[in-house]
Scaffold this active site. Structure first.
Site, PDB file in Angstrom:
ATOM      1  N   ASP A  28       5.360   7.380 -13.410  1.00 36.32           N
ATOM      2  CA  ASP A  28       4.441   7.651 -12.449  1.00 36.32           C
ATOM      3  C   ASP A  28       3.514   8.655 -12.845  1.00 36.32           C
ATOM      4  OD1 ASP A  28       4.634   6.614  -9.076  1.00 36.32           O
ATOM      5  OD2 ASP A  28       3.493   8.432  -9.754  1.00 36.32           O
ATOM      6  N   ILE A  29       2.529   8.622 -12.535  1.00 36.07           N
ATOM      7  CA  ILE A  29       1.187   9.475 -12.697  1.00 36.07           C
ATOM      8  C   ILE A  29       1.355  10.792 -11.665  1.00 36.07           C
ATOM      9  CG2 ILE A  29      -0.471   8.960 -11.020  1.00 36.07           C
ATOM     10  CD1 ILE A  29      -2.420   9.211 -13.338  1.00 36.07           C
ATOM     11  N   ASN A  82       8.389   0.004  -2.054  1.00 37.82           N
ATOM     12  CA  ASN A  82       7.715   0.151  -0.824  1.00 37.82           C
ATOM     13  C   ASN A  82       7.094  -1.270  -0.497  1.00 37.82           C
ATOM     14  OD1 ASN A  82       8.337   3.074  -0.434  1.00 37.82           O
ATOM     15  ND2 ASN A  82       6.612   3.537  -1.671  1.00 37.82           N
ATOM     16  N   GLY A  88       4.442   1.735   2.962  1.00 39.36           N
ATOM     17  CA  GLY A  88       4.009   2.819   2.493  1.00 39.36           C
ATOM     18  C   GLY A  88       3.394   2.244   0.886  1.00 39.36           C
ATOM     19  N   GLN A  89       3.322   0.927   1.097  1.00 39.84           N
ATOM     20  CA  GLN A  89       2.856   0.294  -0.473  1.00 39.84           C
ATOM     21  C   GLN A  89       1.548   0.538  -0.654  1.00 39.84           C
ATOM     22  OE1 GLN A  89       3.763  -3.819  -0.728  1.00 39.84           O
ATOM     23  NE2 GLN A  89       2.987  -3.730  -3.058  1.00 39.84           N
ATOM     24  N   HIS A  95       6.338  -3.050  -7.550  1.00 40.84           N
ATOM     25  CA  HIS A  95       7.042  -2.128  -8.592  1.00 40.84           C
ATOM     26  C   HIS A  95       8.163  -1.348  -7.912  1.00 40.84           C
ATOM     27  CE1 HIS A  95       3.845  -0.505  -5.913  1.00 40.84           C
ATOM     28  NE2 HIS A  95       4.326   0.738  -5.921  1.00 40.84           N
ATOM     29  N   HIS A  97      10.392   2.060  -7.757  1.00 42.84           N
ATOM     30  CA  HIS A  97      10.496   3.465  -8.351  1.00 42.84           C
ATOM     31  C   HIS A  97      11.850   3.787  -8.625  1.00 42.84           C
ATOM     32  CE1 HIS A  97       6.547   4.571  -6.152  1.00 42.84           C
ATOM     33  NE2 HIS A  97       6.777   3.598  -5.490  1.00 42.84           N
TER      34      HIS A  97
HETATM   35  P1  AMP Z   1       3.528   2.805  -3.994  1.00 37.83           P
HETATM   36  O1  AMP Z   1       3.088   3.906  -2.754  1.00 37.83           O
HETATM   37  O2  AMP Z   1       4.896   2.371  -3.743  1.00 37.83           O
HETATM   38  O3  AMP Z   1       2.480   1.676  -3.936  1.00 37.83           O
HETATM   39  O4  AMP Z   1       3.353   3.472  -5.118  1.00 37.83           O
HETATM   40  C1  AMP Z   1       2.296   3.485  -6.216  1.00 37.83           C
HETATM   41  C2  AMP Z   1       2.767   4.559  -7.204  1.00 37.83           C
HETATM   42  O5  AMP Z   1       1.707   4.347  -8.401  1.00 37.83           O
HETATM   43  C3  AMP Z   1       2.471   6.107  -6.608  1.00 37.83           C
HETATM   44  O6  AMP Z   1       3.514   6.739  -6.868  1.00 37.83           O
HETATM   45  C4  AMP Z   1       1.409   6.339  -7.690  1.00 37.83           C
HETATM   46  O7  AMP Z   1       1.456   7.914  -8.058  1.00 37.83           O
HETATM   47  C5  AMP Z   1       1.538   5.404  -8.856  1.00 37.83           C
HETATM   48  N1  AMP Z   1       0.441   5.527  -9.551  1.00 37.83           N
HETATM   49  C6  AMP Z   1      -1.040   5.138  -9.180  1.00 37.83           C
HETATM   50  N2  AMP Z   1      -1.672   4.946 -10.321  1.00 37.83           N
HETATM   51  C7  AMP Z   1      -0.929   5.399 -11.479  1.00 37.83           C
HETATM   52  C8  AMP Z   1      -1.069   5.304 -12.674  1.00 37.83           C
HETATM   53  N3  AMP Z   1      -2.459   5.193 -13.244  1.00 37.83           N
HETATM   54  N4  AMP Z   1      -0.359   5.486 -13.712  1.00 37.83           N
HETATM   55  C9  AMP Z   1       1.225   5.695 -13.071  1.00 37.83           C
HETATM   56  N5  AMP Z   1       1.180   5.519 -11.999  1.00 37.83           N
HETATM   57  C10 AMP Z   1       0.458   5.340 -11.063  1.00 37.83           C
END
Ligand code: AMP
Length: 118
Positions: A28-29, A82, A88-89, A95, A97
Site C-alpha cells: 500500500d502506498i 472495506n 470506507g471503500q 482488495h 488489506h
Molecule cells: P480502500 O479505502 O479500502 O479503498 O483502500 C484503498 C487503498 O489503496 C488505500 O489504503 C490507499 O493507500 C491505497 N492506494 C491507492 N493508490 C495506491 C497506489 N498507487 N499504490 C498502492 N496503494 C494505493
C-alpha cells in the site's frame, strides 16, 4: 478504469510482493502498519459484495502464501476489506488489506481516525 486495473494492465507500476495468473499483491502506498499489503483479483470485481465463492477460495489460498512469504503466518496479521461507502471503500476494485509487523490495536475500527492503527 480504477487505479488497480491500471496496475494489472501494467499501465502504472506497483511495489509488487507476489503474483500469479489470478491475483496480485503489492505494498500500500500509504501504509497504516509496518507491513501493509493490498491483495487484488485480476478480474474486475467491484467489492466483497460482488465476489464469487470460487474467486474467494483462490484469494484465500493466495493470501495465505503472501502472509507466509512475509513471515506473518507466525506473528499474526489482520485482513480487512472495506465494502462500499459506509465501509470506507475508496478504490472500486475488490482488495483486501493485509496488515501486520506489529501488535495492532482494535479500537480504531469503531472510529474514523485510521491514523490510530497501531
Ligand atoms: P480502500 O479505502 O479500502 O479503498 O483502500 C484503498 C487503498 O489503496 C488505500 O489504503 C490507499 O493507500 C491505497 N492506494 C491507492 N493508490 C495506491 C497506489 N498507487 N499504490 C498502492 N496503494 C494505493
Amino acid at each position: 478504469m480504477s487505479i488497480f486495473s491500471k496496475m494489472i494492465d501494467g499501465e502504472i507500476s506497483c511495489n509488487k510482493v507476489m503474483e500469479n495468473d489470478d491475483f496480485l499483491a503489492f505494498h500500500d502506498i500509504n501504509p497504516k502498519a509496518p507491513i501493509h499489503i493490498l491483495i487484488i483479483p485480476k478480474i474486475k470485481i467491484k467489492n466483497f459484495q460482488e465476489v464469487s465463492p470460487k474467486t474467494m477460495a483462490g484469494l484465500t489460498s493466495f493470501t495465505q502464501k503472501v502472509a507466509t512469504l512475509l513471515g506473518l503466518d507466525k506473528s499474526g496479521y489482520r485482513l480487512i476489506t472495506n465494502n462500499g461507502s459506509d465501509g470506507g471503500q475508496e478504490v472500486m476494485h475488490l482488495h483486501f488489506h493485509l496488515l501486520g509487523g506489529a501488535k495492532l490495536s482494535w479500537g480504531h475500527l469503531s472510529d474514523s481516525n485510521s491514523k490510530n492503527f497501531i
